[in-house]
Design a protein around this motif. Structure first.
Motif, short mmCIF file in Angstrom:
data_model
loop_
_atom_site.label_atom_id
_atom_site.label_comp_id
_atom_site.label_asym_id
_atom_site.label_seq_id
_atom_site.Cartn_x
_atom_site.Cartn_y
_atom_site.Cartn_z
N GLY A 64 0.83 -1.20 0.00
CA GLY A 64 0.00 0.00 0.00
C GLY A 64 0.86 1.25 0.00
N LEU A 65 1.81 1.31 0.91
CA LEU A 65 2.66 2.50 1.03
C LEU A 65 3.44 2.73 -0.26
CD1 LEU A 65 3.87 2.07 4.70
CD2 LEU A 65 2.68 4.09 3.79
N LYS A 66 3.96 1.65 -0.81
CA LYS A 66 4.76 1.80 -2.03
C LYS A 66 3.90 2.20 -3.23
CE LYS A 66 7.27 -2.04 -1.37
NZ LYS A 66 8.39 -3.01 -1.44
N ALA A 67 2.64 1.79 -3.21
CA ALA A 67 1.75 2.16 -4.31
C ALA A 67 1.35 3.62 -4.25
CB ALA A 67 0.50 1.28 -4.28
N GLY A 68 1.54 4.23 -3.07
CA GLY A 68 1.16 5.63 -2.94
C GLY A 68 -0.09 5.83 -2.09
N LEU A 69 -0.50 4.77 -1.39
CA LEU A 69 -1.66 4.88 -0.50
C LEU A 69 -1.19 5.53 0.81
CD1 LEU A 69 -4.62 4.10 0.17
CD2 LEU A 69 -3.73 1.96 1.07
N ASP A 70 -1.64 6.78 1.03
CA ASP A 70 -1.13 7.54 2.17
C ASP A 70 -1.79 7.16 3.49
OD1 ASP A 70 0.59 9.30 0.60
OD2 ASP A 70 -1.28 10.14 -0.18
N LEU A 71 -3.10 6.93 3.43
CA LEU A 71 -3.86 6.76 4.67
C LEU A 71 -4.69 5.49 4.57
CD1 LEU A 71 -4.56 8.43 7.34
CD2 LEU A 71 -6.64 9.11 6.14
N ASP A 72 -4.70 4.73 5.65
CA ASP A 72 -5.46 3.49 5.70
C ASP A 72 -6.71 3.74 6.53
OD1 ASP A 72 -6.36 0.86 6.14
OD2 ASP A 72 -4.89 0.50 7.73
N CYS A 73 -7.87 3.60 5.92
CA CYS A 73 -9.07 3.62 6.74
C CYS A 73 -9.13 2.24 7.38
CB CYS A 73 -10.34 3.90 5.93
SG CYS A 73 -11.80 3.88 6.99
N GLY A 74 -8.73 2.17 8.62
CA GLY A 74 -8.60 0.90 9.29
C GLY A 74 -7.40 0.96 10.22
N SER A 75 -6.92 -0.20 10.66
CA SER A 75 -5.83 -0.15 11.63
C SER A 75 -4.60 -0.94 11.20
CB SER A 75 -6.34 -0.63 12.99
OG SER A 75 -7.14 -1.77 12.81
N TYR A 76 -4.55 -1.33 9.92
CA TYR A 76 -3.37 -2.06 9.47
C TYR A 76 -2.12 -1.17 9.43
CZ TYR A 76 -5.53 -6.49 8.66
OH TYR A 76 -6.14 -7.71 8.85
N TYR A 77 -2.26 0.02 8.88
CA TYR A 77 -1.10 0.91 8.84
C TYR A 77 -0.63 1.23 10.27
CZ TYR A 77 -0.76 2.35 3.88
OH TYR A 77 -0.54 2.40 2.52
N THR A 78 -1.57 1.62 11.11
CA THR A 78 -1.16 2.02 12.46
C THR A 78 -0.54 0.84 13.21
OG1 THR A 78 -3.44 1.70 13.19
CG2 THR A 78 -2.77 3.95 12.71
N ASN A 79 -1.03 -0.36 12.94
CA ASN A 79 -0.50 -1.52 13.66
C ASN A 79 0.76 -2.12 13.05
OD1 ASN A 79 -2.49 -1.38 15.56
ND2 ASN A 79 -3.78 -2.96 14.66
N TYR A 80 0.89 -2.06 11.73
CA TYR A 80 1.96 -2.83 11.10
C TYR A 80 2.98 -2.02 10.31
CZ TYR A 80 -1.12 -6.72 12.26
OH TYR A 80 -1.89 -7.61 12.94
#
Ligand SMILES: *[C@@H]1O[C@H](CO)[C@@H](O)[C@H](O)[C@H]1NC(C)=O
Ligand SMILES: *[C@@H]1O[C@H](CO)[C@@H](O)[C@H](O)[C@H]1NC(C)=O
Ligand SMILES: *[C@@H]1O[C@H](CO)[C@@H](O)[C@H](O)[C@H]1NC(C)=O
Ligand SMILES: *[C@@H]1O[C@H](CO)[C@@H](O)[C@H](O)[C@H]1NC(C)=O
Ligand SMILES: *[C@@H]1O[C@H](CO)[C@@H](O)[C@H](O)[C@H]1NC(C)=O
Ligand SMILES: *[C@@H]1O[C@H](CO)[C@@H](O)[C@H](O)[C@H]1NC(C)=O
Ligand SMILES: *[C@@H]1O[C@H](CO)[C@@H](O)[C@H](O)[C@H]1NC(C)=O
Length: 811
Positions: free
Chosen positions: A351-367
């Motif tokens: 996601g991050l590498k694709a350019g997805l800045d913000l995760d609606c959810g908790s995957y980014y914040t957790n992982y």
């Protein structure tokens, strides 16, 4: 965005366990982080406030990110550079936890404002919500209804009213500043359950709606894009979000759901149809956010595709803002799609590498922290995301305040002015489909008693559809009509699904006695909704029987009023001479009943036009919803989709809509030829012509090769005359018809529309300036955007006026 809802139901309870569950999942957690939620109670509601910092035991002067005399780029960098990796990771979920030790509070990115401030979204005290302080907000008609007005200024005015209420609610601690609206997916198939949220089937109309609504929401007067020197620092009233990117229009059809669906699309359809509204939203609307969708596109989850996100949105279109996932797209990728057999860290890294800045959810914040320490993604990718996010918050005044909006409060929410605008939008969106013997409008002089029957006669919630908040109040159809005459109400059906006929008889009795009968029928969220596509286009249950039986016994004329988003096959009613009038009211918002009554009794002369083709029910038996191509597939017998590619018969075509008066058009001037002179670096391109036709020697030229100046303009004026006996509004629609016999061309394409009000006996001149590069582009099957040579045609409205334009390409 429904996947999250089951999670939401217990999320408040879950909150207190979040920290312990993080330990359980082995997430690096810095116990020195405490979360600040003080802005809710803070009078100024801004981060950079000296006394606020003092209360936290901090000196604001120590924090460069709060220094207003520095540019955002310096301040944003300072803020990010102060954070540890795990602190950074905690900021890239829809709930951004803040960092207390540096004075950064919690922020909830998820609020919704599709047609008014909604309480759908994250259920915490930082998102939008209603209570005794703010009991409701103006609920405008659903977007499909507002779209039917074809009035660009109205679309923008609604955005402005909604953002004013949003700012007022923010000041009262009842909303965020970032709203994930509008929904701008094209209604490719008439069965789609979310048609109500969208502006319909035409990519050009959808794009125009998007850019106007977004500008209404976002723009601060005097700092619109044309005045801005730096679009990354341009102030924002609130931040909008165009969603769901892309090729998303299957929710749940015969067991195929959006979490598993792989949309197989051609590059031609991508460019011409699926991406078009998003391109317009970003380029013309300067939207601050785009949301990627759950579905896969040609095998790749939309939120993990670097070409679509980084390449297109940020690269080609130059987004000034952030890209967010649908809720909870990363979970979908991982658990439903099992994309690349990912671990959570892999999915987050993709996601991050694709350019997805913000995760609606908790995957980014957790992982995301782990993904970096495991070497799967660079920490600088997180920095880039944070930069995109904090620029938006800076522009919103989250840090420095927004003096212009700080005075807004309760008086601005559900103001008389906004409720009036909601009524106007409903009136303008209502479409008159049939008016046999000019029976409409009714007059209260002749109609002393009115039977009002049908499952929607007393509609309330159905009128606001989904993504609604709590409306200021409702005016139901029976309430609205009773303002004109005496109403005898009989439901006829217990609910929209109308599973039995037990209430039909009382409705017939009412119709037998009354001077006229209104039957209010249609669909609601039990039939067409998020996660619920339709299987057929007819009215549900016993509704058809109700209509026929009531019509057969009614003493006076019968008027059918339909509440729905998608088209309904009402061929039976169209042919029934007892049914004199048919009105489509969409889902007309909180004041819907008033608007319907105004149209029925002539307080408003209808001028809405269908933003969707109303197909016959047999259409859905001809092709599966999951077949994505817009063009007909002859070897499978699939017809084309939308008015651009479907040549068969319809119940009512796209753009259809009558008035109580009559208009005529005359062409008052037209530029007849476009000359393209090629230099030696520009080459002719081939176009597929149907067999046997003579292909021009230079069939086409690549639009990207051209300098698209005024010399390639097509300018003309249409004079609209009102020859009837009532003042009224008309939508002048201009279709472009490509040169004959080009194999891959659409039948026609709307390239311009303008709504005008014309008094009885008057004429109004409507000017159009089209440009060959912008409006006559033909996307061929190899996805080149071409300008074809030959005889192009422009057709006004239903075709009584048209004129040719020759495009000549020569060296
Ligand atoms: C803010 O930045 C300006 C420009 O660099 C500087 O002159 C000023 O001292 C800074 N203010 C504080 C409080 O640091
Ligand atoms: C279009 O909407 C604007 C803004 O609400 C309104 O002032 C105008 O009268 C509408 N135009 C027509 C032709 O109805
Ligand atoms: C119409 O619906 C409202 C709200 O559901 C209800 O309170 C009211 O009694 C209904 N009116 C009639 C005449 O049944
Ligand atoms: C028929 O519908 C009405 C209204 O929804 C309901 O009250 C009634 O129980 C139904 N009757 C039968 C036989 O299902
Ligand atoms: C309509 O389109 C279908 C599918 O491509 C085609 O077979 C048919 O000939 C067309 N009919 C007309 C009247 O153009
Ligand atoms: C266009 O022409 C090429 C070459 O004849 C052919 O391969 C292709 O299938 C045609 N495409 C369409 C959409 O007709
Ligand atoms: C409008 O034109 C139609 C068709 O020509 C005609 O039947 C109708 O009477 C006209 N209506 C008005 C209000 O002039």
């Amino acid at each position: 965005m429904a996947k999250f809802i089951s999670f939401l139901l217990f999320s408040t309870i879950l909150c207190s366990f979040l920290i312990s569950s993080m330990y359980a999942r082995n997430i690096p957690y810095n116990s020195s982080i405490t979360y600040l939620n003080d802005l809710t109670y803070n009078q100024t509601r801004r981060v950079c406030d000296k006394s606020r910092f003092a209360k936290l035991g901090l000196d604001m002067n120590d924090f460069t990110y709060c220094n207003k005399s520095l540019p955002y780029v310096v301040r944003v960098k300072d803020l990010i550079d102060r954070m540890t990796l795990s602190e950074k990771a905690r900021q890239i979920g829809d709930t951004a936890y803040g960092v207390a030790r540096i004075g950064l509070p919690k922020y909830e990115w998820w609020s919704e404002a599709l047609h008014g401030i909604s309480n759908v979204g994250q259920s915490n005290s930082l998102a939008s919500f209603f209570d005794h302080i703010v009991p409701g907000a103006t609920s405008f008609p659903t977007v499909i209804t507002t779209a039917a007005s074809f009035n660009e200024s109205l679309w923008k005015a609604i955005g402005q009213a909604v953002s004013t209420e949003a700012r007022a609610m923010f000041n009262l601690g009842h909303a965020g500043l970032t709203f994930w609206s509008p929904n701008i997916n094209v209604v490719r198939d008439p069965r789609w359950g979310r048609a109500l949220e969208t502006p319909g089937e035409d990519p050009f109309v959808v794009g125009k709606y998007a850019s106007n609504y977004v500008r209404g929401l976002q723009d601060v007067e005097g700092t619109e894009t044309k005045y801005a020197t730096d679009l990354n620092s341009r102030p924002l009233k609130v931040a909008a979000c165009c969603k769901h990117y892309a090729a998303y229009d299957v929710d749940n059809w015969l067991g195929v759901d959006r979490y598993h669906f792989d949309a197989r699309v051609t590059e031609q359809d991508m460019m011409e149809t699926f991406l078009k509204p998003f391109e317009m939203c970003v380029k013309e609307g300067d939207v601050t956010s785009v949301m990627c969708s759950y579905n896969k596109i040609n095998g790749i989850p939309a939120c993990a595709d670097p070409k679509l996100l980084k390449g297109k949105i940020r690269g080609d279109w130059d987004l000034h803002g952030y890209i967010v996932s649908d809720c909870d797209s990363i979970d979908v990728m991982l658990n439903d799609q099992k994309w690349l057999r990912d671990s959570p860290e892999d999915a987050v890294a993709q996601g991050l590498k694709a350019g997805l800045d913000l995760d609606c959810g908790s995957y980014y914040t957790n992982y995301a922290g782990n993904a970096v320490t495991q070497g799967k993604v660079k920490e600088s990718e997180i920095d880039e995301s944070l930069t995109n996010l904090y620029f938006v918050l800076m522009r919103l005044g989250f840090f420095d305040g927004s003096p212009k909006f700080e005075k807004l409060g309760k008086e601005q929410i559900c103001s008389e002015e906004n409720i009036e605008l909601a009524t106007q939008a409903a009136r303008e969106g209502i479409v008159l489909l049939k008016n046999e013997d000019q029976v409409l409008p009714l007059t209260s002089k002749k109609v002393k008693t009115l039977a009002v029957v049908g499952p929607h006669a007393n509609a309330t919630k159905a009128m606001v559809g989904n993504y609604a908040g709590i409306p200021c109040k409702f005016i139901t159809p029976i309430h609205g009509l009773s303002l004109y005459t005496k109403v005898d109400y009989q439901a006829g059906c217990g609910e929209v699904l109308c599973k039995n006929e037990s209430l039909i008889f009382p409705a017939m009795r009412a119709a037998k006695k009354a001077d006229a009968t209104i039957i209010v029928v249609g669909l609601d969220l039990d039939v067409e909704a998020e996660s619920l596509d339709r299987e057929k286009l007819t009215l549900p249950g016993y509704q058809t029987q109700l209509i026929n039986q009531v019509a057969s016994v009614s003493k006076g004329p019968v008027i059918l009023v339909i509440l729905s988003a998608g088209g309904v096959d009402v061929t039976f009613a169209k042919k029934n001479h007892k049914i004199k009038g048919i009105i489509w009211a969409g889902y007309p918002g909180e004041e819907g009943g008033r608007a319907i009554a105004d149209v029925v009794f002539g307080g408003h002369n209808p001028g809405g036009k269908l933003p969707l083709t109303w197909f016959e029910n047999s259409y859905v038996d001809m092709l599966p919803m999951t077949s994505m191509p817009l063009r007909p597939i002859d070897n499978l017998g699939y017809p084309g989709r939308t008015y651009k590619f479907y040549n068969g018969s319809t119940v009512y075509p796209f753009g259809y809509g009558l008035s109580y008066t009559n208009f005529t058009y005359s062409l008052s001037s037209a530029h007849q030829q476009v000359h393209v002179k090629l230099n030696k670096f520009q080459h002719c391109r081939d176009l597929n012509y149907t067999a046997g036709t003579h292909m021009p020697s230079c069939p086409a030229v690549l639009i990207d090769d051209l300098e698209c100046g005024d010399d390639l303009n097509v300018e003309f004026s249409i004079e609209v005359e009102n020859i009837g006996n009532r003042d009224g509004s008309d939508v002048v629609m201009v279709y472009w018809v490509p040169p004959e016999d080009i194999a891959e061309a659409p039948l026609k394409q709307l390239v311009g529309f303008k709504k005008v009000f014309v008094k009885i006996g008057e004429k109004k001149k409507v000017d159009f300036v089209l440009n060959a590069c912008k409006n006559l582009g033909l996307v061929n099957y190899r996805a080149y955007n071409l300008l074809a040579s030959g005889g192009h045609n422009f057709v006004i409205g239903d075709g009584k006026v048209s004129f040719p334009v020759q495009v000549k390409i020569h060296h």
